[in-house]
Design an enzyme around this catalytic site. Structure first.
Site, PDB file in Angstrom:
ATOM      1  N   PHE A   1       0.859  -1.187   0.000  1.00  0.00           N
ATOM      2  CA  PHE A   1       0.000   0.000   0.000  1.00  0.00           C
ATOM      3  C   PHE A   1       0.892   1.231   0.000  1.00  0.00           C
ATOM      4  CE2 PHE A   1      -2.337   3.530   1.799  1.00  0.00           C
ATOM      5  CZ  PHE A   1      -3.483   3.505   1.024  1.00  0.00           C
TER       6      PHE A   1
ATOM      7  N   ASP B   1       9.454   2.224   1.184  1.00  0.00           N
ATOM      8  CA  ASP B   1       8.354   3.029   1.710  1.00  0.00           C
ATOM      9  C   ASP B   1       8.298   2.794   3.221  1.00  0.00           C
ATOM     10  OD1 ASP B   1       5.899   3.914   2.653  1.00  0.00           O
ATOM     11  OD2 ASP B   1       4.776   3.313   0.872  1.00  0.00           O
TER      12      ASP B   1
ATOM     13  N   LYS C   1       3.468   9.949   8.247  1.00  0.00           N
ATOM     14  CA  LYS C   1       2.860   9.495   9.516  1.00  0.00           C
ATOM     15  C   LYS C   1       3.535  10.046  10.770  1.00  0.00           C
ATOM     16  CE  LYS C   1       0.485   5.353   7.862  1.00  0.00           C
ATOM     17  NZ  LYS C   1      -0.912   5.703   8.007  1.00  0.00           N
TER      18      LYS C   1
HETATM   19  C1  LIG Z   1       3.227   2.225   3.707  1.00  0.00           C
HETATM   20  C2  LIG Z   1       2.339   3.375   3.388  1.00  0.00           C
HETATM   21  N1  LIG Z   1       2.645   4.161   2.354  1.00  0.00           N
HETATM   22  C3  LIG Z   1       1.885   5.227   2.037  1.00  0.00           C
HETATM   23  C4  LIG Z   1       0.764   5.539   2.763  1.00  0.00           C
HETATM   24  C5  LIG Z   1      -0.056   6.736   2.408  1.00  0.00           C
HETATM   25  O1  LIG Z   1       0.220   7.747   3.318  1.00  0.00           O
HETATM   26  P1  LIG Z   1      -0.783   8.994   3.511  1.00  0.00           P
HETATM   27  O2  LIG Z   1      -2.055   8.431   4.034  1.00  0.00           O
HETATM   28  O3  LIG Z   1      -0.062   9.896   4.469  1.00  0.00           O
HETATM   29  O4  LIG Z   1      -0.935   9.642   2.197  1.00  0.00           O
HETATM   30  C6  LIG Z   1       0.411   4.735   3.857  1.00  0.00           C
HETATM   31  C7  LIG Z   1      -0.798   5.039   4.637  1.00  0.00           C
HETATM   32  O5  LIG Z   1      -1.329   4.242   5.334  1.00  0.00           O
HETATM   33  C8  LIG Z   1       1.228   3.639   4.181  1.00  0.00           C
HETATM   34  O6  LIG Z   1       0.932   2.830   5.204  1.00  0.00           O
END
Ligand SMILES: Cc1ncc(COP(=O)(O)O)c(C=O)c1O
Length: 387
Positions: free
Chosen positions: A146, A233, A262
């Site tokens: 994700f 990520d 986050k």
């Molecule tokens: C691993 C990962 N990447 C990207 C995102 C997206 O981040 P945002 O919600 O701050 O756009 C999330 C959100 O849960 C995530 O867990």
């Protein structure tokens, strides 16, 4: 949850106005409106106290009302919140320096969210690859990943349910089964057209799926030998969540690009992409930008969080809290068939249930405990890091 008549009237009004004025893209929200927090506790509209094992989706890294964090942001609000990326910004420099010192030497670009950090990483990878040959723009990602909800990040996300209903997604992503070395090796035979591999080392939204050490080794060795960028990520796993500042440090690898958000600013919206120095030339003037990204407030907050988690006793606290929770869960698991498995590192913990878990989230809330469920049957425990 004992709800008296006055409180229930207050809650009913909030619920009805939520439905009237807000998009309902989160479905029915849990029936609680938190109005304040203290340490690892949250308080609802009627001042009832909850234990927070969720930290707003792994965001409130220092919990609530943390003195040093509060002081930093209050001070910054009083001085200046925003000026724009047209001007020098000492708070950005300080936060970037702290990221470099705690990950690897490189440069940081601040944005507003995890999604946006991944967009920037995708754009950087494309320009890097296309600078080598005109077909080298593909990016490998892994099933269960994700990376966000905008078109680029959503296209990177190898979960069909996230992309459903939006028509054609951004081309050029290759989805490979997670933790499958053989499948990865096969795809990488075409590596001259692959610009980057992008992965989470613990898939958060996908169900707390931890990457195998030898799979990670294979990915990094293959990419390093073939001029393919590695993008990790760490939007969910970064900023001390796993007991080290970044999860890649558990695996003994250094990515070319790191994406963050986050917990980075403890709740003030911010995202960041941190890249090795040689890569920054691929996003030159005019290729990427953002109005809000990394404003004074966001970066003062980020610097305050980064300074706090750098302290030795901070990561020791995460590790001992993690050991305690895992120990208790293992004992519980022996007594019930309701739990099928436990996984995770540090304070990113998944409890695999034998059935769907959302009802349990509601039941826990009624007992003043805030937890979360992801991927249908995985209870996710990710409290403030200083719980
Ligand atoms: C691993 C990962 N990447 C990207 C995102 C997206 O981040 P945002 O919600 O701050 O756009 C999330 C959100 O849960 C995530 O867990």
């Amino acid at each position: 949850m004992e709800v008296n008549a006055v409180s229930s009237a207050k809650l009913t009004k909030i619920i009805s106005e939520d439905k009237e004025y807000l998009f309902q893209n989160y479905g029915e929200r849990l029936p609680v409106a938190f109005i304040k927090g203290d340490g690892s506790y949250l308080y609802d509209q009627d001042n009832r106290k909850y234990i927070d094992l969720f930290s707003g989706i792994a965001v409130s890294a220092l919990g609530y009302s943390h003195p040093a964090f509060q002081k930093a942001i209050h001070g910054q609000v009083d001085r200046i919140i925003h000026s724009s990326n047209w001007f020098l910004n000492p708070e950005q420099i300080e936060a970037a320096k702290l990221i470099s010192e705690s990950s690897f030497p490189g440069k940081t670009l601040f944005v507003n969210s995890g999604t946006e950090a991944n967009e920037a990483a995708i754009k950087l990878a494309r320009r890097y690859g296309l600078g080598i040959n005109k077909r080298k723009y593909k990016i490998v990602t892994f099933t269960g990943s994700f990376n966000g909800r905008t078109f680029g990040a959503m296209s990177a996300t190898a979960q069909e349910k996230i992309r459903e209903g939006f028509g054609p997604v951004v081309p050029g992503f290759i989805y490979v089964p997670f933790n499958d070395k053989k499948a990865f090796r096969k795809v990488m035979r075409g590596s001259k057209n692959i610009a980057a591999v992008m992965l989470e080392l613990i898939q958060g939204e996908g169900g707390i799926n931890v990457a195998d050490q030898d799979f990670v080794r294979e990915v990094f060795d293959t990419c390093n030998q073939n001029g393919v960028l590695t993008i990790v990520d760490e939007v969910q796993t970064g900023i001390g969540r796993t007991g080290k500042t970044f999860v890649h440090q558990h695996f003994g690898v250094t990515p070319d690009v790191l994406t963050l958000a986050k917990g980075l600013a403890g709740g003030v919206p911010v995202g960041a992409i941190h890249a090795k120095n040689f890569l920054t030339e691929f996003l030159p003037r005019g290729t990427h930008g953002t109005t809000f990204g990394g404003n004074h407030l966001a970066c003062a907050a980020a610097a305050a969080v980064l300074k706090e988690i750098k302290k030795k006793q901070f990561s020791a606290g995460v590790t001992s809290a993690s050991e305690y929770i895992f120990d208790r869960l293992k004992k519980t698991m022996q007594k019930t068939r309701f739990i099928k498995g436990l996984r995770g590192i540090g304070l990113l913990i998944g409890i695999e249930l034998a059935e769907e878990g959302f009802d349990l989230v509601k039941e826990a809330l009624a007992e003043y405990l805030v937890i979360n469920c992801t991927a249908g049957n995985i209870i996710r425990i990710m409290p403030p890091l200083n719980i």
